[in-house]
Structures are given as C-alpha cells and as structure tokens.
Design an enzyme around this catalytic site. Structure first.
Site, PDB file in Angstrom:
ATOM      1  N   GLY A 159      22.105 -27.403   5.701  1.00 53.72           N
ATOM      2  CA  GLY A 159      22.319 -27.423   7.135  1.00 53.72           C
ATOM      3  C   GLY A 159      20.610 -28.437   7.360  1.00 53.72           C
ATOM      4  O   GLY A 159      19.986 -28.062   8.108  1.00 53.72           O
ATOM      5  N   LEU A 160      21.195 -29.794   6.828  1.00 55.90           N
ATOM      6  CA  LEU A 160      19.965 -31.122   7.546  1.00 55.90           C
ATOM      7  C   LEU A 160      19.774 -31.600   7.828  1.00 55.90           C
ATOM      8  O   LEU A 160      19.124 -32.428   8.578  1.00 55.90           O
ATOM      9  CB  LEU A 160      20.027 -31.433   5.410  1.00 55.90           C
ATOM     10  CG  LEU A 160      19.306 -30.865   3.993  1.00 55.90           C
ATOM     11  CD1 LEU A 160      19.559 -31.508   2.916  1.00 55.90           C
ATOM     12  CD2 LEU A 160      18.160 -30.326   4.548  1.00 55.90           C
ATOM     13  N   GLY A 194      22.659 -33.113  14.448  1.00 57.71           N
ATOM     14  CA  GLY A 194      23.438 -33.795  15.063  1.00 57.71           C
ATOM     15  C   GLY A 194      24.500 -33.898  14.288  1.00 57.71           C
ATOM     16  O   GLY A 194      25.290 -35.127  14.871  1.00 57.71           O
ATOM     17  N   ASN A 195      24.508 -33.591  13.528  1.00 57.60           N
ATOM     18  CA  ASN A 195      25.838 -33.312  12.674  1.00 57.60           C
ATOM     19  C   ASN A 195      26.288 -31.541  12.958  1.00 57.60           C
ATOM     20  O   ASN A 195      25.712 -31.183  11.709  1.00 57.60           O
ATOM     21  CB  ASN A 195      25.650 -34.107  10.897  1.00 57.60           C
ATOM     22  CG  ASN A 195      27.094 -34.253  10.599  1.00 57.60           C
ATOM     23  OD1 ASN A 195      27.926 -32.673  10.654  1.00 57.60           O
ATOM     24  ND2 ASN A 195      26.803 -33.957   9.240  1.00 57.60           N
ATOM     25  N   ALA A 203      28.656 -29.945  12.041  1.00 55.97           N
ATOM     26  CA  ALA A 203      29.568 -29.400  10.861  1.00 55.97           C
ATOM     27  C   ALA A 203      28.370 -28.654   9.835  1.00 55.97           C
ATOM     28  O   ALA A 203      27.850 -27.660   9.458  1.00 55.97           O
ATOM     29  CB  ALA A 203      30.335 -29.910   9.573  1.00 55.97           C
ATOM     30  N   SER A 204      27.208 -29.796   9.628  1.00 53.44           N
ATOM     31  CA  SER A 204      26.615 -30.068   8.869  1.00 53.44           C
ATOM     32  C   SER A 204      24.854 -28.329   9.489  1.00 53.44           C
ATOM     33  O   SER A 204      24.471 -27.615   8.594  1.00 53.44           O
ATOM     34  CB  SER A 204      25.628 -30.576   8.349  1.00 53.44           C
ATOM     35  OG  SER A 204      24.256 -30.112   8.219  1.00 53.44           O
ATOM     36  N   HIS A 256      16.434 -36.524   3.715  1.00 53.90           N
ATOM     37  CA  HIS A 256      17.960 -36.400   2.126  1.00 53.90           C
ATOM     38  C   HIS A 256      18.175 -37.672   2.106  1.00 53.90           C
ATOM     39  O   HIS A 256      18.740 -37.945   0.989  1.00 53.90           O
ATOM     40  CB  HIS A 256      18.122 -34.500   2.378  1.00 53.90           C
ATOM     41  CG  HIS A 256      19.172 -35.323   3.605  1.00 53.90           C
ATOM     42  ND1 HIS A 256      19.251 -35.167   4.823  1.00 53.90           N
ATOM     43  CD2 HIS A 256      20.239 -35.556   3.455  1.00 53.90           C
ATOM     44  CE1 HIS A 256      20.003 -35.084   5.117  1.00 53.90           C
ATOM     45  NE2 HIS A 256      21.168 -35.245   4.377  1.00 53.90           N
ATOM     46  N   GLU A 311      23.183 -47.556   8.490  1.00 55.90           N
ATOM     47  CA  GLU A 311      23.683 -46.226   8.163  1.00 55.90           C
ATOM     48  C   GLU A 311      24.948 -46.600   7.400  1.00 55.90           C
ATOM     49  O   GLU A 311      25.870 -46.297   7.021  1.00 55.90           O
ATOM     50  CB  GLU A 311      24.090 -44.890   9.503  1.00 55.90           C
ATOM     51  CG  GLU A 311      22.478 -44.543  10.142  1.00 55.90           C
ATOM     52  CD  GLU A 311      21.989 -43.609   9.167  1.00 55.90           C
ATOM     53  OE1 GLU A 311      23.191 -42.583   8.535  1.00 55.90           O
ATOM     54  OE2 GLU A 311      20.895 -42.784   8.967  1.00 55.90           O
ATOM     55  N   ARG A 332      21.457 -42.865  15.163  1.00 56.17           N
ATOM     56  CA  ARG A 332      21.375 -43.261  13.606  1.00 56.17           C
ATOM     57  C   ARG A 332      21.159 -44.945  13.358  1.00 56.17           C
ATOM     58  O   ARG A 332      20.009 -45.500  12.751  1.00 56.17           O
ATOM     59  CB  ARG A 332      21.781 -43.163  12.391  1.00 56.17           C
ATOM     60  CG  ARG A 332      21.701 -41.731  12.521  1.00 56.17           C
ATOM     61  CD  ARG A 332      22.444 -40.420  11.422  1.00 56.17           C
ATOM     62  NE  ARG A 332      22.500 -39.471  11.176  1.00 56.17           N
ATOM     63  CZ  ARG A 332      23.358 -39.196  10.497  1.00 56.17           C
ATOM     64  NH1 ARG A 332      23.367 -39.622   8.757  1.00 56.17           N
ATOM     65  NH2 ARG A 332      23.629 -37.294  10.636  1.00 56.17           N
ATOM     66  N   HIS A 386      27.943 -41.205  13.256  1.00 56.58           N
ATOM     67  CA  HIS A 386      28.251 -42.061  13.732  1.00 56.58           C
ATOM     68  C   HIS A 386      29.642 -42.748  13.481  1.00 56.58           C
ATOM     69  O   HIS A 386      30.337 -41.518  13.906  1.00 56.58           O
ATOM     70  CB  HIS A 386      28.865 -41.975  11.891  1.00 56.58           C
ATOM     71  CG  HIS A 386      27.072 -42.015  10.572  1.00 56.58           C
ATOM     72  ND1 HIS A 386      27.839 -40.911   9.786  1.00 56.58           N
ATOM     73  CD2 HIS A 386      26.547 -42.706  10.282  1.00 56.58           C
ATOM     74  CE1 HIS A 386      26.562 -40.919   8.673  1.00 56.58           C
ATOM     75  NE2 HIS A 386      25.487 -41.341   9.022  1.00 56.58           N
ATOM     76  N   CYS A 443      34.089 -40.800   5.161  1.00 54.39           N
ATOM     77  CA  CYS A 443      32.540 -40.614   5.320  1.00 54.39           C
ATOM     78  C   CYS A 443      32.770 -41.117   3.950  1.00 54.39           C
ATOM     79  O   CYS A 443      31.680 -41.257   2.771  1.00 54.39           O
ATOM     80  CB  CYS A 443      32.051 -39.436   5.097  1.00 54.39           C
ATOM     81  SG  CYS A 443      32.140 -39.829   7.121  1.00 54.39           S
TER      82      CYS A 443
HETATM   83  O1  SUG Z   1      24.812 -38.080   6.571  1.00 49.38           O
HETATM   84  N1  SUG Z   1      25.739 -34.979   5.655  1.00 49.38           N
HETATM   85  C1  SUG Z   1      26.356 -35.987   5.823  1.00 49.38           C
HETATM   86  C2  SUG Z   1      27.302 -36.794   6.312  1.00 49.38           C
HETATM   87  C3  SUG Z   1      27.875 -38.144   6.194  1.00 49.38           C
HETATM   88  C4  SUG Z   1      29.410 -38.725   6.685  1.00 49.38           C
HETATM   89  N2  SUG Z   1      29.426 -39.609   6.789  1.00 49.38           N
HETATM   90  C5  SUG Z   1      29.929 -40.645   7.087  1.00 49.38           C
HETATM   91  N3  SUG Z   1      30.253 -40.162   9.213  1.00 49.38           N
HETATM   92  N4  SUG Z   1      30.291 -41.738   7.150  1.00 49.38           N
HETATM   93  C6  SUG Z   1      25.009 -36.815   7.160  1.00 49.38           C
HETATM   94  O2  SUG Z   1      25.039 -36.277   7.887  1.00 49.38           O
HETATM   95  C7  SUG Z   1      24.319 -32.797   5.201  1.00 49.38           C
HETATM   96  C8  SUG Z   1      23.867 -31.573   4.084  1.00 49.38           C
HETATM   97  C9  SUG Z   1      23.850 -30.932   4.327  1.00 49.38           C
HETATM   98  O3  SUG Z   1      23.062 -30.196   5.374  1.00 49.38           O
HETATM   99  O4  SUG Z   1      23.327 -29.954   3.276  1.00 49.38           O
HETATM  100  C10 SUG Z   1      24.663 -34.140   5.126  1.00 49.38           C
HETATM  101  O5  SUG Z   1      23.576 -34.968   4.770  1.00 49.38           O
END
Ligand code: SUG
Length: 445
Positions: free
Chosen positions: A20-21, A24-25, A27-28, A137, A174, A213, A249, A369
């Site tokens: 969960g790092l 803004g993403n 799914a993460s 990270h 990025e 980003r 992105h 990605c």
């Molecule tokens: O940077 N997820 C990556 C996903 C990158 C996707 N890349 C492109 N869209 N090109 C990010 O957000 C999640 C890692 C974690 O939560 O354990 C992570 O880093």
C-alpha cells in the site's frame, strides 16, 4: 534496413508484495496488506513476454532490483549485520522497510525515457532513467536502473546513457509512462508527446487530492538532453481532475502507437488544443485519434479496468493488436467498448488479446506499465545484449529459475525474514549470469 519497436518487460522480483505504498494509485492502496504470490506474478509476466515473442515481436527482459535494499537501510542509519539491519528496521520503521522491499522496478514503463536514434540529432538512442522522486520506494530505483540499461544497451557507438534528473520534486520524472511517440514507420522521424501533471516553476494549479508526479520541466530537460527537434515535441498537461480519480500516470488514460492515439475524452486539461498541437506536429504522418467518451466508459471504469494501460502492437498485415488485462472483461462498459472498436472497420484496432496479470494489477501495474519500449534499427538490435532477448531457450531457463527461487506467498510481515534476503540475492546472482549483465547489484561488489 528495418527498424522495430522492442518491448523490454520487467521481470517481477522475488519480494513482490502489497504494501500500500502508492497514494494516488487506487489499486495499490486497495490491496495494501494482502498476501502476494511472487512466483505467480513472475510467471504471469513471462507468459505475456512469451505471447509477444510468439507473435513475432522482439521481446526483451530487464531484471528485478536487489530487495530488500540493505544499502538504503544503512544509509538511513541502520547498522550491524544484514540480519540486524532487517530486524531493527522491522521493529522501528516497518514502513521504511516495506519501501526498501518493493519489487516496483517490474514496471519498466517507469524505468526511463527512451528516444530512438532517428529522432535524436546525434543519431544515437538516448536513455534517461526516471528519478521517480514522487514515491520513496521508487526513488531508490534509478541508480541500478541506469546500470542495468548500460549493461543491456552496452555500445557507445549506438547508445547514450544520461544520468537521472536532479532528485527534486521540481523535476519529478516518471519515465516513459508519460511519454508517447508518434510516427508513420518506426524508422522514420517521430513526434514525442510528453504529458505532465504540474509545472513546477509556475503558479499553475496542481491537483488537490493526489500528487501530480511528472513535471513539465523534467520533460523539457529530457527533450533537450536527448537532442530532439523542438518542432517534433508536444507538451500536454494531464487533466488534474483525472489525477484525483487515480490516473497517476498518463498511461492509465491514454496510449499511442505509430500514428494512432487511443485515449479517454477527459485525459488532458485542454483536449482540443492537445489534438491541434499533435496534428500540427504530425503533419507528415496524420494522426488517427480514437477517443472514448465519458458516456461510453467513465474515468472510474477506465481506472478499474486499465483499458488504456493496454499495449498497441502493429501486426505484419498492418492492423493493430490491443493487449488488455483481464480486468477489462469484468467491466461491462469497457468490454462492450473493446468489442465495438474491434468490430468497427474505421478503427485501426482489429484484434484483441486478454492477459491475466492480476498479481501486478493489484499494485496498479497493467500490461503497458510492465514494458519499456525501445525502437531499434537492425544494427542497434545487433548491438543489444542478446541474452536479454526472449526466445524459447531463455524462456525455459527463466521459468525454471522462477520456480526454483520464488515463494508462492508473501505478506508484508515476511519482509524482515533474513532468509528472504538470502533467497533474493542467490536468485539475482544467478540471473545476472543468465542475462550476462555483469555485476549490477550492490551485493555483488
Ligand atoms: O508507481 N505501484 C506502482 C505502479 C506503477 C505503474 N506504472 C505505470 N502506470 N506505468 C506505482 O504506483 C505499488 C507498490 C505497493 O503498494 O506495494 C506501486 O509502486
């Protein structure tokens, strides 16, 4: 002379996990804390590489990074044996340990920006590793990424390797996730589209909820360093409203290939002027824009399915193949949209392949990605490290290697396990032999 576009996919590393790092993403964040299956993740990635190679595309592979990243933990004040560094980090700073264990280098669309030799004034292929400063990270990737790229494209007659941009949010970069190239044929001069989320040195409004980003100034610096023709470069601002809906992105909302742009109607801040600028720059090879409206597919559905995080590939018969993640089948509006596009004779996209990339998708990483596109002439391809190219033999070796070294279960609590560190180093040491990369990792020095 023929020129092709190769895809270099990131091999998923042995520490693939859900921490969960990435705020803004979506799914993460949604999958943070869940149990991951690194072996399945790596095999899913290899399956996609195999399929593209079988279709006749040049497919490359880039190795994972050394994780846990003991050197960074030491830089942050942890001392003693490697086991001690891990256990102290787990006790006193578990979030930092998780960041130092992420297998995020698998998403090689973020590894670098690459410009083909035909677009660069010195006639060489240019690489700039992305500084990825927006997330800690990811900010620890660029040094090893640079070493890996140099070991893969190791011939100064053809390849120029730049250092990453200054590690400051002002120059947040990025990589290729915010860069698309348009052309008629890969070997002909193209137009580079750089998409940015913020202009760091101006008062431009940045999105509220989630970070932007990519900075405009980072993209401009890369265009200068790569010696691109300014008339063949277009800068476009991402729509801040979609960043706030999880489009961290541009490759989550738009994708291009040759003279085709496939995007959502809300991708850019000023969609009409982006089209105008692109059409002007692309006059030698008129652009075909396939726009999906918000009525057809909402931004939320696009983000959940990763419809636009697809790969567009030119088949030998001139038609375009689209590669999408299986999540697209679960979103009825998205699936209908794809069926309609493929059936429509006016749309260049005529074939559709679906891949199960769920392990990566749960961290917000779809088909696009996972790959870094590199346009290469015959000579440049011959000058590339051949052991990093996929073929039947390398595939079999890599599958055996994954099955031998990878766990099928990994939770954030397992990250401090010293045997995971040893397993990971043993695996990577063997891998640098398989790919003949030399010593690219800290532990090999
Ligand atoms: O940077 N997820 C990556 C996903 C990158 C996707 N890349 C492109 N869209 N090109 C990010 O957000 C999640 C890692 C974690 O939560 O354990 C992570 O880093």
């Amino acid at each position: 002379m023929t020129t092709i576009e190769a895809n270099f996919d990131g091999l998923v590393g042995p520490t693939h996990n859900y921490a969960g790092l990435s705020q803004g993403n979506v799914a993460s964040i949604r999958h943070g804390g869940k149990v991951a299956n690194p072996r399945e993740a790596a095999l899913q990635g290899l399956e996609k590489m195999e399929a593209l190679w079988e279709l006749g595309f040049v497919q490359g592979v880039l190795p994972p990074h050394e994780r846990p990243d003991i050197a960074t933990l030491r830089q942050l004040g942890f001392t003693g044996s490697d086991d001690r560094v891990l256990s102290d980090a787990a006790r006193h700073a578990p979030a930092i340990l998780a960041s130092c264990c992420s297998a995020s280098s698998m998403w090689t669309a973020n590894a670098a920006t690459v410009s083909p030799s035909v677009d660069c004034m010195d006639g060489k292929v240019h690489f700039t590793p992305a500084n990825l400063v927006s997330k800690f990270h990811r900010s620890i990737e660029h040094d090893v990424t640079g070493k890996i790229l140099k070991a893969t494209f190791n011939n100064p007659d053809h390849f120029v390797h730049h250092p990453a941009l200054p590690a400051s949010d002002y120059f947040g970069d990025e990589g290729a996730a915010n860069h698309t190239r348009f052309c008629r044929d890969y070997g002909e001069p193209g137009v580079a589209l750089f998409v940015y989320g913020k202009a760091s040195f101006s008062q431009q409004v940045t999105p509220g909820k989630y970070p932007a980003r990519q900075s405009l100034e980072a993209s401009q610096a890369i265009a200068r360093a790569h010696r691109l023709n300014p008339n063949s470069v277009v800068y476009a601002r991402q729509n801040p409203k979609v960043i706030d809906q999880g489009v961290f992105h541009n490759d989550v909302i738009a994708v291009g290939n040759r003279n085709l742009l496939f995007c959502h109607s809300e991708a850019f801040a000023d969609q009409a002027s982006v089209y105008q600028d692109l059409n002007k720059a692309c006059k030698a090879h008129p652009l075909h824009i396939v726009e999906v409206s918000g009525q057809q597919v909402s931004v939320e559905q696009a983000v959940n399915s990763y419809l636009f995080n697809s790969q567009l590939l030119s088949l030998k018969d001139g038609s375009t193949l689209i590669i999408v993640p299986s999540e697209c089948q679960n979103e009825p509006a998205v699936w209908t949209c794809l069926q309609n596009l493929v059936a429509d004779n006016r749309c260049p996209i005529s074939k559709l392949n679906v891949f199960d990339l769920r392990q990566s998708m749960h961290n917000g990483g779809g088909p696009a990605c996972l790959r870094l596109r590199v346009v290469l002439s015959d000579q440049e391809l011959a000058a590339t490290n051949q052991h990093c190219l996929i073929n039947e033999t390398q595939l079999a070796i890599l599958r055996t290697w994954v099955n031998k070294h990878y766990r099928d279960r990994l939770s954030p609590e397992d990250l401090a396990d010293p045997t995971l560190l040893n397993e990971s180093r043993t695996a990577l040491d063997e891998l640098t032999g398989i790919l003949q990369l030399g010593s690219v990792y800290q532990f090999q020095r």
